[in-house]
Design a protein around this motif. Sequence first.
Motif, PDB file in Angstrom:
ATOM      1  N   LEU A 182      19.654 123.443   4.439  1.00 60.44           N
ATOM      2  CA  LEU A 182      19.364 122.468   5.494  1.00 60.44           C
ATOM      3  C   LEU A 182      20.589 121.595   5.783  1.00 60.44           C
ATOM      4  N   THR A 215      14.679 122.246   9.404  1.00 60.11           N
ATOM      5  CA  THR A 215      13.984 122.329   8.114  1.00 60.11           C
ATOM      6  C   THR A 215      13.055 123.533   8.070  1.00 60.11           C
ATOM      7  N   SER A 220       7.036 119.631   6.607  1.00 61.70           N
ATOM      8  CA  SER A 220       7.111 120.924   7.289  1.00 61.70           C
ATOM      9  C   SER A 220       6.241 121.900   6.510  1.00 61.70           C
ATOM     10  N   VAL A 229      10.272 116.167   3.435  1.00 59.80           N
ATOM     11  CA  VAL A 229      11.694 115.872   3.651  1.00 59.80           C
ATOM     12  C   VAL A 229      11.862 114.368   3.794  1.00 59.80           C
ATOM     13  N   VAL A 253      14.407 116.657  -0.726  1.00 57.66           N
ATOM     14  CA  VAL A 253      13.269 117.462  -0.270  1.00 57.66           C
ATOM     15  C   VAL A 253      12.390 117.730  -1.477  1.00 57.66           C
ATOM     16  N   VAL A 277      20.117 113.802   4.754  1.00 53.40           N
ATOM     17  CA  VAL A 277      18.915 114.229   4.032  1.00 53.40           C
ATOM     18  C   VAL A 277      19.009 113.705   2.600  1.00 53.40           C
ATOM     19  N   THR A 333      16.716 125.304  -0.409  1.00 53.52           N
ATOM     20  CA  THR A 333      16.342 124.780   0.908  1.00 53.52           C
ATOM     21  C   THR A 333      17.153 123.543   1.261  1.00 53.52           C
TER      22      THR A 333
END
Length: 398
Positions: free
Chosen positions: A204, A172, A129, A147, A220, A217, A200
């Motif tokens: 997320l 994201t 992203s 990610v 990241v 997830v 973040t």
Amino acid sequence: MAWNQPGNGNNNDRDPWKNQGGRDQGPPDLDEAIRNLLGKLGLGGNKGKGGDGNKSSGGFPSRGFGVIAILVVVIWFIAGFYTVKEAERGVVLRFGQYHNLVESGLHWRPFFVDTVETVDVSNVQQFQSEGFMLTQDENVVHVELDVQYRIVNPRDYLFAVENADRSLAQATDSALRYVVGHTTMDEVLTVGRESVRQNTLELLENVIAPYQLGIQVVDVNLLPARPPEAVKDAFDDAISAQEDEQRFIREAEAYARQVEPLARGQVRRVLQEAQAYREQVVLKAQGEVARFKELLPQYIAAPVVTRERLYIETLEKLYSNTAKIMVDVDGSNNMMYLPLDKILEKQRGSVEPARSEASSTNSRPTQSSNNIPNGNSSRSNTNDTSVRTSDRFNDGRG
């Protein structure tokens, strides 16, 4: 010669179909050939010729339909087998509705009734992203976020939302823009990168939790952010200055770790020396007190003799620490006596370690040695005086 040319044997035309004797047979009948083939296979056809050879039994018997039905069932059963790979899970849909979840391996389903969609649940997938974002101090910065995620619930991944991957990408982007919007540009570019990454990730996970995407997830990774091209050189200088600052701090810390043990050792040495000096002074004072207690009865018994003896012992201590001797002469002032031999010995002891230095240092004993005869004459001239002085002291003691 033409095929139908007359005059060829009893007026018979040359017919390629062998139409002899005036019989008009024509080409072979295709339907008849098919019926003969099916008859040989036992599926119907001509069982034999009755009165007329052109008549045949039509249609398929019931036995032929049974064999065809069995073949269709066998093909349908075989087509129902399918395999799910080791890293995948199969989601079974019966008439388009979720039925169950199958593990890896060989399975069977009723063909045309159940359909299977496989989902990879073992491998980690990733996407990026990126975009230009506005920071808290109203600066624009280009940020890229990598990610990594994997699927943990195939049913939710397929049916909870329309497109789970696209929903994750949108969440994201929203979380990253929120965190960057509450962070200054210097922190995004330099020292606050780890904080931006951690914030973040937490945001997320909180955003996608209510949607039940069936996705976890894993991590990241915030890629190096870039300022706008117009101010890139200035920010490169700022980053270089901060790196130099960190390098100087590490060098200072290393120097402190090197100097601190030496300083602590010196402190311990000074403390030990002070403690030793303290004990020495205390013991010396205690010895003086004990000596005074032993001397006091003698002083009370003979005060004059004791006082004279203490005076002489004190002078001996004083004169033992100096190379100059004062001699008392009758009828004249006091004269000074210099023992040059002792002085020369001290000078030789101090000059010996430094002989390799300047030559002027080695010349001092020579100049002193030139005065030795004068010193000897003065010593010979004062021998009588010394004898008289010592006799005087002896008479005083007596």
